[in-house]
Design a protein around this motif. Structure first.
Motif, short mmCIF file in Angstrom:
data_model
loop_
_atom_site.label_atom_id
_atom_site.label_comp_id
_atom_site.label_asym_id
_atom_site.label_seq_id
_atom_site.Cartn_x
_atom_site.Cartn_y
_atom_site.Cartn_z
N ASP A 53 -1.69 -1.11 -3.89
CA ASP A 53 -2.89 -0.31 -3.66
C ASP A 53 -2.49 1.16 -3.53
O ASP A 53 -1.85 1.56 -2.56
N GLU A 54 -2.90 1.96 -4.50
CA GLU A 54 -2.58 3.38 -4.53
C GLU A 54 -3.81 4.25 -4.28
O GLU A 54 -3.90 5.37 -4.77
N SER A 55 -4.73 3.75 -3.48
CA SER A 55 -5.99 4.47 -3.28
C SER A 55 -5.78 5.89 -2.76
O SER A 55 -6.56 6.79 -3.07
N ARG B 209 2.61 6.54 5.34
CA ARG B 209 3.96 6.72 4.81
C ARG B 209 4.06 6.21 3.38
O ARG B 209 3.62 5.12 3.05
N ASN B 210 4.70 7.02 2.53
CA ASN B 210 4.98 6.59 1.16
C ASN B 210 6.11 5.58 1.14
O ASN B 210 7.03 5.64 1.97
N THR C 227 0.85 -1.19 0.00
CA THR C 227 0.00 0.00 0.00
C THR C 227 0.88 1.24 0.00
O THR C 227 1.80 1.34 0.82
N ASP C 228 0.62 2.15 -0.92
CA ASP C 228 1.40 3.39 -1.01
C ASP C 228 0.45 4.56 -1.21
O ASP C 228 -0.16 4.68 -2.28
N PRO C 229 0.30 5.42 -0.19
CA PRO C 229 0.95 5.37 1.11
C PRO C 229 0.35 4.29 2.00
O PRO C 229 -0.78 3.85 1.78
N ILE D 68 -3.91 -0.51 -8.10
CA ILE D 68 -5.28 -0.22 -7.70
C ILE D 68 -5.37 1.27 -7.37
O ILE D 68 -4.57 1.77 -6.57
N ARG D 69 -6.32 1.97 -7.98
CA ARG D 69 -6.51 3.39 -7.67
C ARG D 69 -7.99 3.67 -7.38
O ARG D 69 -8.86 2.87 -7.69
N SER D 70 -8.23 4.84 -6.79
CA SER D 70 -9.58 5.18 -6.36
C SER D 70 -9.85 6.67 -6.57
O SER D 70 -8.97 7.50 -6.35
N TYR D 71 -11.06 6.97 -6.99
CA TYR D 71 -11.51 8.37 -7.05
C TYR D 71 -12.32 8.72 -5.81
O TYR D 71 -12.59 9.89 -5.55
#
Length: 353
Positions: free
Chosen positions: A175-177, A151-152, A143-145, A206-209
């Protein structure tokens, strides 16, 4: 599965348990009204217009994109399509990962415990734990962050992880949500990792709006990976997993993202995060460094209940593997809301800032 945002069970005036962009000013009403005119027809089964919009923003091809009803849906589709036998999972992390993995039979989960003394940063020790061999880890979830740490991941370490995974048959689900709500959003190379999907076929993004535009009630997530995996993940989803309203809103929001907008947003978030972190340090046992829109801290384990009595909901992290009682997370909001949090905390703790 524990999660923030339970405003339905509790009487809540201010919800600090969910982390959303406090400065989102997008008006989606015109988009919703336009989509209402299409409600008499099924959504496009191939999601062509939406895939083109997401691909254009991320710098990939439409075939490398899979939209979903929130990041959680595409996360589930990824795990189902991969059917992992052995997963490496750094903890503490988002509880949703273990919720998904527990639904898989014959799936072993190896926890890689992040160190509190390092602020729960992901360190290069993970490279020693990763086993990309035939009988080793076929999936690593990152997961980033980090969540709940905020934390990144060091970008050089991330590349090393991808290269190590590529030596075998290990997939890396990243996961870059919250990525566009973190310091890494202004790092062009890091933000454009999606453009390197062909270079790293082991990678699933993985991204999220939902978080970026502060619209958790409209579930908006998407995955990016090589075309064959997108096809496999798509078979794990309902035929029509998005409504015409969700599709229209996502298409329009993809057009709202620009480097200048993200840079200005980061300046606002950074200022409020620094303010809130400094103030919390006078009130709690320890505040952990964050690069995003939430702060993890340790305090009296009774804090959650006492704040809730005052209508303030914070995230109790005691259910998160690798943490325990006395760990909490709060969102970074605007100055007015942050000051209300601190004022109520002063009364609860009987301290003065």
């Amino acid at each position: 599965m524990g999660h923030g945002g339970d405003i339905y069970t509790n009487q809540v005036k201010l919800d600090f348990s969910v982390s959303l962009n406090p400065y989102s000013d997008v008006d989606i009403e015109p988009y919703v009204r336009q989509a209402m005119g299409q409600c008499g027809a099924y959504p496009d089964l191939s999601q062509r217009r939406l895939r083109r919009a997401l691909a254009r923003e991320a710098g990939v091809t439409p075939e490398q994109v899979l939209p979903g009803n929130g990041a959680s849906e595409v996360l589930l589709a990824a795990v189902r399509s991969l059917s992992p036998r052995r997963v490496l999972l750094p903890v503490p992390c988002f509880t949703g990962y273990e919720h998904i993995l527990k639904g898989r039979k014959d799936c072993r989960v190896d926890h890689f415990r992040l160190k509190e003394r390092d602020g729960f940063d992901l360190g290069e020790e993970i490279l020693e734990q990763m086993d990309p061999s035939e009988q080793g880890h076929d999936l690593v979830i990152l997961t980033d962050p980090g969540n709940p740490s905020g934390r990144n991941i060091d970008p050089d370490l991330l590349v090393r992880i991808l290269e190590h995974a590529s030596e075998g048959k290990t997939r890396v689900l990243l996961d870059e949500s919250f990525l566009l709500l973190s310091e890494a959003a202004t790092d062009r190379d890091r933000r454009e990792l999606s453009r390197r999907i062909e270079e790293y076929p082991c990678l699933i993004l993985i991204r999220s709006y939902t978080k970026l535009f502060s619209l958790p009630g409209i579930r908006m997530g998407y995955a990016m990976a090589d075309e064959s995996l997108m096809e496999a993940m798509g078979r794990e989803l309902p035929e029509w997993n998005l409504s015409v309203i969700s599709e229209e809103v996502m298409v329009r929001l993809a057009e709202e993202i620009s480097p200048d907008r993200i840079r200005r947003l980061q300046e606002k978030i950074r200022a409020e995060r620094d303010f809130l972190a400094e103030e919390l340090e006078h009130r709690v046992e320890r505040v952990y460094p964050s690069d995003s829109i939430y702060l993890l801290f340790r305090a009296d384990e009774r804090l959650y209940d006492r704040m809730l009595e005052r209508g303030i909901l914070i995230r109790d992290c005691s259910d998160i593997t690798g943490l325990g009682k006395g760990f909490f997370r709060v969102a970074v909001k605007d100055r007015s809301d942050n000051e209300q949090l601190l004022e109520n905390m002063d009364e609860v703790l009987k301290w003065r800032s």
